[in-house]
Design a protein around this motif. Structure first.
Motif, PDB file in Angstrom:
ATOM      1  N   ILE A   1       0.838  -1.194   0.000  1.00 37.60           N
ATOM      2  CA  ILE A   1       0.000   0.000   0.000  1.00 37.60           C
ATOM      3  C   ILE A   1       0.879   1.252   0.000  1.00 37.60           C
ATOM      4  N   TYR A   2       0.546   2.196  -0.841  1.00 32.55           N
ATOM      5  CA  TYR A   2       1.260   3.476  -0.872  1.00 32.55           C
ATOM      6  C   TYR A   2       1.055   4.211   0.453  1.00 32.55           C
TER       7      TYR A   2
ATOM      8  N   TYR B   1      -2.702  11.201   3.311  1.00 30.47           N
ATOM      9  CA  TYR B   1      -3.387  11.910   4.395  1.00 30.47           C
ATOM     10  C   TYR B   1      -4.597  12.692   3.889  1.00 30.47           C
ATOM     11  N   ALA B   2      -4.717  12.821   2.585  1.00 34.33           N
ATOM     12  CA  ALA B   2      -5.824  13.573   1.996  1.00 34.33           C
ATOM     13  C   ALA B   2      -6.911  12.616   1.512  1.00 34.33           C
ATOM     14  N   CYS B   3      -8.173  13.038   1.639  1.00 37.34           N
ATOM     15  CA  CYS B   3      -9.294  12.233   1.168  1.00 37.34           C
ATOM     16  C   CYS B   3      -9.576  12.494  -0.305  1.00 37.34           C
ATOM     17  N   VAL B   4     -10.031  11.483  -0.993  1.00 40.12           N
ATOM     18  CA  VAL B   4     -10.556  11.650  -2.353  1.00 40.12           C
ATOM     19  C   VAL B   4     -12.076  11.724  -2.228  1.00 40.12           C
TER      20      VAL B   4
ATOM     21  N   TYR C   1      -8.609   2.859   0.781  1.00 42.45           N
ATOM     22  CA  TYR C   1      -7.271   3.195   1.277  1.00 42.45           C
ATOM     23  C   TYR C   1      -6.297   2.041   1.026  1.00 42.45           C
ATOM     24  N   SER C   2      -6.808   0.813   1.102  1.00 45.34           N
ATOM     25  CA  SER C   2      -5.958  -0.373   0.982  1.00 45.34           C
ATOM     26  C   SER C   2      -5.685  -0.789  -0.450  1.00 45.34           C
TER      27      SER C   2
ATOM     28  N   ILE D   1     -15.066   7.718   3.875  1.00 47.06           N
ATOM     29  CA  ILE D   1     -15.804   6.872   4.814  1.00 47.06           C
ATOM     30  C   ILE D   1     -14.834   6.112   5.716  1.00 47.06           C
ATOM     31  N   GLY D   2     -13.755   5.605   5.133  1.00 45.16           N
ATOM     32  CA  GLY D   2     -12.737   4.934   5.938  1.00 45.16           C
ATOM     33  C   GLY D   2     -12.100   5.883   6.932  1.00 45.16           C
TER      34      GLY D   2
END
Length: 292
Positions: A34-35, A41-44, A50-51, A61-62
């Motif tokens: 995983i990167y 740290y920023a949301c899309v 995320y994984s 949501i995560g």
């Protein structure tokens, strides 16, 4: 027809581009890792796990579950502010243009040769499940069901999210043999949910978005007053039903142009023979042309 084809192509292009951009860490797919760089740290805006080995950002949501379930619980102004900002600007257009799992469902629904369903029996009640997912699995359970050190679990991500299974779990296992030996019943359960959603997507337009997605439930709250929304000109509308006929979500835009399920695909705009449905973007452009 040309307008409709152009709008459809532009939306598909936007979906493909954003999916590729938000999962642009190509090395992760080959290394099975995983990167973890600074952009994580920023949301899309969309539901992008995320994984996922290629994910450059975090799923909102995560992130929301991680903050709520933390043993040092505190209100995350960043995550809430991000959701409110994106929702206030785009509403559920995020689901139509910027969600990778939405793209997967769209492509599956294009498979020909099968009878397409408009809705499932009990549709009116099934639509409330996404609010149950949001209130129970995303907010309440991570907050109150904690382990011995006071840490909650990301219930929705852990037990339900098919996007996480498809974009995160499966690619990670494929690229990391060490993880394959640790696969248990939970992963099997999530794969089963994913398979049901994917198969159903062939027959029914966006079943996950309709019934289970907590992120879509949040953005749906903003549809009525988001900066980008639809407007119905009552003087021009004849209630011919053309807009509802093309709506994959079986919404009647002549009654509720800003329905909480609407993903702003624009099919209703193109199908209306009288141009009675317009977007706020088109209205501003038209006003600008009139002034000039």
């Amino acid at each position: 027809m040309a307008r409709k084809t152009l709008r459809s192509k532009l939306r598909l292009g936007c979906q493909l581009a954003f999916t590729a951009l938000s999962n642009g860490y190509v090395q992760g797919f080959f290394k099975g890792k995983i990167y973890s760089g600074p952009t994580k740290y920023a949301c899309v805006p969309g539901l992008n796990c995320y994984s996922c080995p290629g994910a450059l950002g975090s799923c909102p949501i995560g992130s929301l579950q991680a903050v709520i379930g933390s043993r040092k619980f505190h209100l995350s102004l960043y995550v809430l502010g991000f959701l409110m900002m994106v929702g206030a600007i785009l509403g559920k257009a995020v689901c139509g243009f910027l969600c990778p799992f939405g793209l997967v469902q769209d492509l599956l629904h294009k498979i020909p040769g099968v009878k397409k369903l408009r809705r499932l029996p009990g549709e009116k009640y099934l639509q409330w499940l996404r609010y149950v997912m949001l209130g129970l699995l995303v907010i309440l359970l991570p907050m109150v069901v904690v382990d011995i050190v006071g840490q909650g679990s990301p219930w929705f991500c852990k037990y339900v999210c098919p996007s996480g299974t498809l974009l995160g779990g499966i690619p990670l296992l494929a690229g990391n043999p060490a993880l394959q030996s640790a696969v248990g019943w939970l992963f099997t359960w999530k794969v089963a949910i994913l398979v049901v959603i994917l198969v159903l997507s062939v027959f029914l337009y966006r079943p996950f978005c309709r019934y289970l997605c907590p992120l879509g439930a949040i953005y749906g709250f903003f549809n009525r007053f988001a900066l980008y929304r639809f407007t119905l000109n009552e003087d021009q509308c004849t209630h011919c039903g053309a807009c509802r006929k093309v709506c994959g979500l079986d919404i009647d835009p002549s009654k509720t142009p800003n329905h909480s399920q609407c993903i702003r695909c624009g099919k209703c705009l193109d199908s209306c023979p009288h141009g009675a449905i317009v977007s706020t973007m088109a209205r501003r452009k038209k006003k600008g042309e009139t002034v000039s």
